[in-house]
Structures are given as C-alpha cells and as structure tokens.
Design an enzyme around this catalytic site. Structure first.
Site, PDB file in Angstrom:
ATOM      1  CD  GLU A  79      -2.941  -1.099   0.081  1.00  0.00           C
ATOM      2  OE1 GLU A  79      -3.021  -0.064  -0.610  1.00  0.00           O
ATOM      3  OE2 GLU A  79      -3.641  -2.117  -0.109  1.00  0.00           O
ATOM      4  NE  ARG A  89     -18.080  -4.342   1.384  1.00  0.00           N
ATOM      5  CZ  ARG A  89     -18.499  -5.550   1.778  1.00  0.00           C
ATOM      6  NH1 ARG A  89     -19.767  -5.876   1.707  1.00  0.00           N
ATOM      7  NH2 ARG A  89     -17.629  -6.441   2.237  1.00  0.00           N
TER       8      ARG A  89
END
Ligand code: PCA
Length: 213
Positions: A79, A89
């Site tokens: 990352e 979510r």
C-alpha cells in the site's frame, strides 16, 4: 533491529484471517538475528489503533509492518497511501460502522508509506510471488490502522512503517468461485522478503508501478 508485525482477526463472516495466520507463522519461523514482535489486532476501528499504539509505545520498534486481508485481490499489495477517512461497508467486529468520518479531524488528508514499496515489489516478483503497488488501502479498518500508524510516525522519525494487503487463502476462495487466492507458504515467504528488503534498503528504487484510469 526490533520489528513489530501485525495481522488481524477474522471478520466479515470468514473463519480465519490469512494476515494473522501468516504473521504468526513468520514469528515462529524467524531466526534469532531478528527481534520480531507479532500481534493480532482486532478488526475494530477503535480497538485496533488503541492496541497498535500501545505496542509501539511499549516496544519502540525500528520497523512496523501491518498486514491485512484484501479478499478479491490476486497479489501481495504494497500500500502506497493511507487516507484520513473511515467509510465502512460492513460493521466492524465491535458492531461499529462509521460513515464518512475523519480518523483524525485535524490530521493530514493522507500519509505515504515509508517502506521501500517498489524495491519490495521487485524482490517479490523476482522470487516468483505476484506483487503490486496499490494506491488504495480502502476505507475500512486496514486503512484506519495504516493512517493511525503513519500518524504515530510523525513523532518517531526513526521508525519505518507501512501496510501490506494479502489475498484470500485457497480455502476461503473455494467458497467464492472465481475469487483469487494465494497459498499460506507463499504469503509467509512474501513476508520474509518484505522484512528483509525493508531492513536492507535505504531509499526506494525508482521503478514504474503506476496505473492510469
Ligand atoms: N482486512 C480489512 C480489515 C481487516 C483485514 O484483514 C480491511 O482491508 O480493511
């Protein structure tokens, strides 16, 4: 050299999390020349960062590698950037589901990894392990931990830190036909390479690993 390496517990209906399975294995297998502190963070917005902060404060590591599961990805993802937002979510393991909330209201919009991510991707590919630079760690607990970790680094200039996402294990992907996976042995091999390159490399390599939309 003192290294803190973290994984997460299972979340989202999964029975296992490959991040903790691979992190605990590398800690068992590491030789005496490395001081490796392994920890399993809870997949919780609040609890994960509290635990990480305590670990950093009590051990003062030279290097911190946080590892998480990215179901659906096919490669080891180095990352590049953590962003200052929580947008869940699904609820975390404590039942909390923040939506569009900053992690640190007065913090920077984003922080970059201080790992040599390009050199790591090159070394992993050379070892036959699929790897990529990722430009998003999502907006769930992994990005939260990554952002919080890099925020901590502001006051610890000697500490190198970053985040790595890993795919599903084959037994997880088998329940979701079409989902990519990676064997645990390859994940553990990848973590060993990530540790070695992070300790050995100074500045990162200037290799192209970008994307266009
Ligand atoms: N992956 C999740 C949180 C815990 C984990 O292993 C994520 O990518 O945010």
């Amino acid at each position: 050299m003192k290294i803190l390496i973290t994984g997460f517990d299972a979340f989202g209906g999964e029975a296992v999390n490959p991040s903790w399975l691979s992190v605990s294995r590398i800690c068992q297998e590491a030789g005496d020349e490395l001081t490796l502190i392994g920890a399993c963070l809870p997949t919780e917005f609040s609890g994960s960062l509290t635990m990480l902060q305590q670990l950093v404060e009590s051990h003062r590591p030279d290097l911190v590698i946080a590892v998480g599961q990215a179901g659906g990805r096919s490669s080891i993802s180095l990352e590049r950037v953590a962003i200052n937002i929580d947008d869940a979510r699904i609820p975390d393991n404590a039942g909390w589901q923040p939506i569009d909330e900053p992690i640190h209201p007065a913090g920077e919009a984003a922080y970059f990894s201080s790992l040599p991510i390009k050199a790591i991707v090159q070394a992993l590919r050379t070892a036959g392990i699929p790897a990529e630079v990722s430009n998003t760690a999502g907006t769930y607990v992994c990005n939260h931990v990554f952002y919080g970790l890099m925020h901590l680094c502001r006051h610890l200039p000697g500490m190198r830190a970053g985040f790595v996402h890993i795919p599903y294990l084959p037994e997880q992907a088998a329940k979701q036909p079409g989902a990519p996976s990676m064997a645990l042995d390859d994940m553990v091999r990848a973590l060993a390479i990530i540790l070695r390159i992070s300790l050995d490399s100074g500045t990162d390599l200037r290799l192209n690993a970008g994307t266009e939309c």
